[in-house]
Design a protein around this motif. Structure first.
Motif, PDB file in Angstrom:
ATOM      1  N   ALA A   1      25.428  77.116  49.312  1.00 23.31           N
ATOM      2  CA  ALA A   1      25.084  78.508  49.776  1.00 23.31           C
ATOM      3  C   ALA A   1      24.364  78.976  48.861  1.00 23.31           C
ATOM      4  O   ALA A   1      24.377  80.291  48.531  1.00 23.31           O
ATOM      5  N   VAL A   2      23.308  78.270  48.152  1.00 23.27           N
ATOM      6  CA  VAL A   2      23.246  79.132  46.553  1.00 23.27           C
ATOM      7  C   VAL A   2      20.984  78.991  46.894  1.00 23.27           C
ATOM      8  O   VAL A   2      20.656  78.490  47.926  1.00 23.27           O
ATOM      9  N   PRO A   3      21.349  80.721  46.896  1.00 25.17           N
ATOM     10  CA  PRO A   3      20.246  81.651  46.990  1.00 25.17           C
ATOM     11  C   PRO A   3      18.904  80.963  46.700  1.00 25.17           C
ATOM     12  O   PRO A   3      18.696  80.551  44.998  1.00 25.17           O
ATOM     13  N   ASP A   4      17.891  80.455  47.020  1.00 27.07           N
ATOM     14  CA  ASP A   4      17.016  79.939  46.986  1.00 27.07           C
ATOM     15  C   ASP A   4      16.516  80.858  45.160  1.00 27.07           C
ATOM     16  O   ASP A   4      15.927  79.749  44.460  1.00 27.07           O
ATOM     17  N   ASP A   5      16.376  81.878  44.811  1.00 30.51           N
ATOM     18  CA  ASP A   5      15.502  82.385  44.122  1.00 30.51           C
ATOM     19  C   ASP A   5      16.723  82.409  43.056  1.00 30.51           C
ATOM     20  O   ASP A   5      16.021  82.749  41.105  1.00 30.51           O
ATOM     21  N   LEU A   6      17.323  81.937  43.229  1.00 28.69           N
ATOM     22  CA  LEU A   6      18.500  81.649  42.014  1.00 28.69           C
ATOM     23  C   LEU A   6      18.915  80.267  41.337  1.00 28.69           C
ATOM     24  O   LEU A   6      19.799  79.993  40.502  1.00 28.69           O
ATOM     25  N   ARG A   7      17.893  79.276  42.045  1.00 34.73           N
ATOM     26  CA  ARG A   7      18.380  78.033  42.126  1.00 34.73           C
ATOM     27  C   ARG A   7      17.483  77.896  40.403  1.00 34.73           C
ATOM     28  O   ARG A   7      16.366  78.097  40.206  1.00 34.73           O
ATOM     29  N   SER A   8      18.582  76.103  39.748  1.00 35.36           N
ATOM     30  CA  SER A   8      18.535  75.355  38.956  1.00 35.36           C
ATOM     31  C   SER A   8      17.828  74.176  38.738  1.00 35.36           C
ATOM     32  O   SER A   8      18.066  73.659  40.392  1.00 35.36           O
ATOM     33  N   CYS A   9      18.688  73.651  37.525  1.00 30.48           N
ATOM     34  CA  CYS A   9      18.211  71.894  38.072  1.00 30.48           C
ATOM     35  C   CYS A   9      19.487  71.707  38.420  1.00 30.48           C
ATOM     36  O   CYS A   9      19.349  69.948  39.054  1.00 30.48           O
TER      37      CYS A   9
END
Length: 154
Positions: A75-83
């Protein structure tokens, strides 16, 4: 064991001390750190080394060709994603979060926080060091309590 010591009139302090030490040691070792990364990404290993050194812990590395599925599953929000995505003690750590912030999260355990994230790959964040260049970035706490700025850098 305690009742036998009491019945035999033995001093309980050494026994209680040993039990407390075992309990504390078990609690310190209870957290396991697992980082999920795309096998093609190079900065993830550098960040994992930062966490290993900063928290004096082991970090297990799991390679995944489908990182979107890993992030969706946690449930990682799309706009907070990284690698890369790490899971530790029920929390999600997304991207280049400094080890000190992870330690603070595990120490404070704020209500309603599911994890911490550094969106994107800002220069100067752990694992993204490049010739002293830096970009300002924030560590965002996210979860059912909403979002808050956990830390600000540069």
């Amino acid at each position: 064991m305690i009742f036998t010591a009491i019945r035999e009139g033995r001093n309980l302090l050494p026994l209680i001390g040993a039990m407390l030490l075992a309990a504390c040691t078990g609690a310190a070792q209870a957290a396991s750190y697992t980082m999920y990364r795309d096998p093609q990404c190079g900065c993830c290993e550098t960040w994992a080394e930062h966490v290993r050194e900063g928290l004096s812990t082991e970090v297990a590395v799991q390679e995944s060709a489908d990182m979107a599925a890993v992030k969706d599953g946690h449930a990682v929000p799309d706009d907070l994603r990284s690698c890369h995505t790490m899971v530790v003690d029920g929390y999600v750590i997304e991207g280049h979060v400094p080890a000190a912030d992870i330690a603070r999260l595990l120490r404070e355990r704020p209500d309603g926080v599911q994890g911490l994230a550094v969106a994107g790959m800002p220069l100067g964040s752990p694992g993204m060091e490049m010739n002293g260049q830096t970009q300002p970035y924030q560590v965002i706490a996210f979860g059912r309590a909403g979002r808050t700025v956990f830390s600000t850098y540069n």
